[in-house]
Design a protein around this motif. Structure first.
Motif, PDB file in Angstrom:
ATOM      1  N   PHE A   1       0.555  -1.036   0.059  1.00 44.71           N
ATOM      2  CA  PHE A   1       0.323   0.028   0.271  1.00 44.71           C
ATOM      3  C   PHE A   1       1.085   1.308   0.347  1.00 44.71           C
ATOM      4  O   PHE A   1       1.688   1.501   1.130  1.00 44.71           O
ATOM      5  CB  PHE A   1      -0.812   0.041   1.093  1.00 44.71           C
ATOM      6  N   THR A   2       0.629   1.628  -0.926  1.00 43.81           N
ATOM      7  CA  THR A   2       1.546   3.092  -0.807  1.00 43.81           C
ATOM      8  C   THR A   2       0.836   4.806  -1.668  1.00 43.81           C
ATOM      9  O   THR A   2      -0.943   4.418  -1.732  1.00 43.81           O
ATOM     10  CB  THR A   2       2.514   2.593  -2.437  1.00 43.81           C
ATOM     11  N   ASP A   3       1.324   5.362  -1.699  1.00 42.02           N
ATOM     12  CA  ASP A   3       0.616   6.023  -2.471  1.00 42.02           C
ATOM     13  C   ASP A   3       0.348   6.679  -3.839  1.00 42.02           C
ATOM     14  O   ASP A   3       0.619   5.947  -4.786  1.00 42.02           O
ATOM     15  CB  ASP A   3       1.174   8.175  -2.335  1.00 42.02           C
ATOM     16  N   LEU A   4      -0.796   7.322  -4.587  1.00 43.01           N
ATOM     17  CA  LEU A   4      -1.040   8.224  -5.882  1.00 43.01           C
ATOM     18  C   LEU A   4       0.147   7.555  -6.405  1.00 43.01           C
ATOM     19  O   LEU A   4      -0.606   7.152  -7.575  1.00 43.01           O
ATOM     20  CB  LEU A   4      -2.192   8.685  -5.774  1.00 43.01           C
ATOM     21  N   ASP A   5       0.956   8.590  -6.214  1.00 49.52           N
ATOM     22  CA  ASP A   5       1.748   9.141  -7.437  1.00 49.52           C
ATOM     23  C   ASP A   5       2.790   7.971  -7.323  1.00 49.52           C
ATOM     24  O   ASP A   5       3.352   7.596  -8.736  1.00 49.52           O
ATOM     25  CB  ASP A   5       2.832  10.085  -7.371  1.00 49.52           C
ATOM     26  N   THR A   6       3.133   7.561  -7.029  1.00 45.54           N
ATOM     27  CA  THR A   6       3.788   5.894  -6.837  1.00 45.54           C
ATOM     28  C   THR A   6       3.141   4.941  -7.149  1.00 45.54           C
ATOM     29  O   THR A   6       4.236   4.284  -7.793  1.00 45.54           O
ATOM     30  CB  THR A   6       4.145   5.676  -5.066  1.00 45.54           C
ATOM     31  N   VAL A   7       2.319   4.508  -7.009  1.00 44.53           N
ATOM     32  CA  VAL A   7       1.166   3.044  -8.144  1.00 44.53           C
ATOM     33  C   VAL A   7       1.429   4.202  -9.775  1.00 44.53           C
ATOM     34  O   VAL A   7       1.816   2.549 -10.221  1.00 44.53           O
ATOM     35  CB  VAL A   7      -0.173   3.553  -7.135  1.00 44.53           C
ATOM     36  N   ILE A   8       0.838   4.745 -10.006  1.00 45.86           N
ATOM     37  CA  ILE A   8       0.994   6.169 -11.526  1.00 45.86           C
ATOM     38  C   ILE A   8       2.112   5.560 -12.391  1.00 45.86           C
ATOM     39  O   ILE A   8       2.342   5.052 -13.187  1.00 45.86           O
ATOM     40  CB  ILE A   8       0.047   7.332 -11.437  1.00 45.86           C
TER      41      ILE A   8
END
Length: 315
Positions: free
Chosen positions: A186-193
């Motif tokens: 689980f991580t932040d949106l920018d990292t996932v993108i």
């Protein structure tokens, strides 16, 4: 006189399990399948004499609800309800429900299916074979790649589980992480993108903001990445996506939902070889349809019999 229940979900029919359940409760099903846009007069008269409704994803506006003098409950035969003016329904005292947890396995399976189709270039291959060719270009294995998931509701969780089973690294952006999970990061949106080889959307549409996936976020993705949307068409800026697909900003996209359905003739996505579009069928398996239809019928019955429905979205 029996209360009349409008049914617009096109896979529900007279004589099926939903029809039988409603009739057993002394209700009268009325069928008006959703098959594209209705005329203004059809929308205005849609709820005339109707006490409850089981609806597809077609728009329900404030004007329609103001004219619905006898309507007490709307049940979506799916999860999304952003097509319904909830505020107007609440002002009219009309309950609004959905049926979460009825189609998430179907959605997850199609999501993975779309990913496999993109990874192995199956649409191009099957088309070429039908045309008499025999293409032998290499695709990609999913094992070892990164599956990025935005949203961790039932379909997001089910998709994550399938991704893990396939040997993918699964990274999730959500406001409700599962702190006990060791299989998913689980991580932040920018990292996932940024990290995703396959970026899959499983979140609700925003109420006041623009598309979640816009030009800058497409620019932040890998040039080899594929975007998959089985959630809401409004999550993606389709003009920005068409440009990103045309200029190689990302490698491909697979869309089961669109901003406007069916796909408009003048859509910028038409004619692009690296986008796969299906007809909003992620949740449309026989099993999921049965579960969703019955759950929606029970919601209507509960409200009409003065019980709290299982999944209200208006309160």
């Amino acid at each position: 006189m029996a209360a009349r229940i409008l049914i617009t979900s096109d896979y529900l029919h007279p004589g099926d399990a939903v029809d039988q359940l409603l009739r057993e409760r002394g209700l009268e099903p009325v069928y008006s399948p959703s098959q594209g846009s209705r005329t203004l007069d059809e929308r205005r008269s849609m709820f005339d004499g109707i006490s409850g409704a089981i609806l597809a994803s077609e728009p329900v506006t404030a004007d329609m609800l103001t004219a619905a003098s006898s309507l007490q409950v709307i049940a979506r035969s799916g999860v999304g309800y952003d097509s319904i003016d909830i505020q107007a329904a609440t002002a009219q005292g009309i309950r609004v429900c959905n049926v979460p947890g009825t189609n998430h396995h179907s959605v997850a399976e199609l999501t993975i299916g779309l990913i496999i189709m993109a990874a192995r270039r199956l649409p191009e291959v099957t088309t070429a074979v039908r045309q008499g060719h025999w293409p032998r270009e290499a695709g990609h294995e999913l094992r070892g790649s990164t599956l990025g998931i935005i949203g961790y509701g039932p379909s997001g969780r089910a998709t994550a589980s399938l991704g893990v089973a396939l040997g993918m690294t699964v990274k999730v952006s959500t406001t409700h992480p599962d702190r006990d999970s060791t299989a998913v990061q689980f991580t932040d949106l920018d990292t996932v993108i940024r990290d995703a080889d396959y970026l899959s959307l499983h979140t609700r549409a925003g109420q006041s903001t623009g598309p979640l996936i816009d030009g800058p976020r497409l620019q932040a993705m890998k040039p080899t990445a594929v975007l998959i949307n089985t959630a809401r068409g409004s999550l993606v800026d389709e003009e920005a996506l068409a440009k990103a697909l045309s200029d190689g900003t990302i490698a491909g996209a697979a869309l089961d939902v669109l901003e406007s359905e069916p796909l408009p003739r003048d859509s910028p996505l038409r004619g692009l070889d690296n986008v796969l579009i299906t007809s909003h069928l992620a949740g449309q398996t026989s099993e999921a349809r049965t579960r969703a239809g019955l759950a929606a019928a029970h919601a209507v019955i509960d409200v009409l019999e003065n019980r709290e429905p299982a999944h209200p979205v208006d309160r």
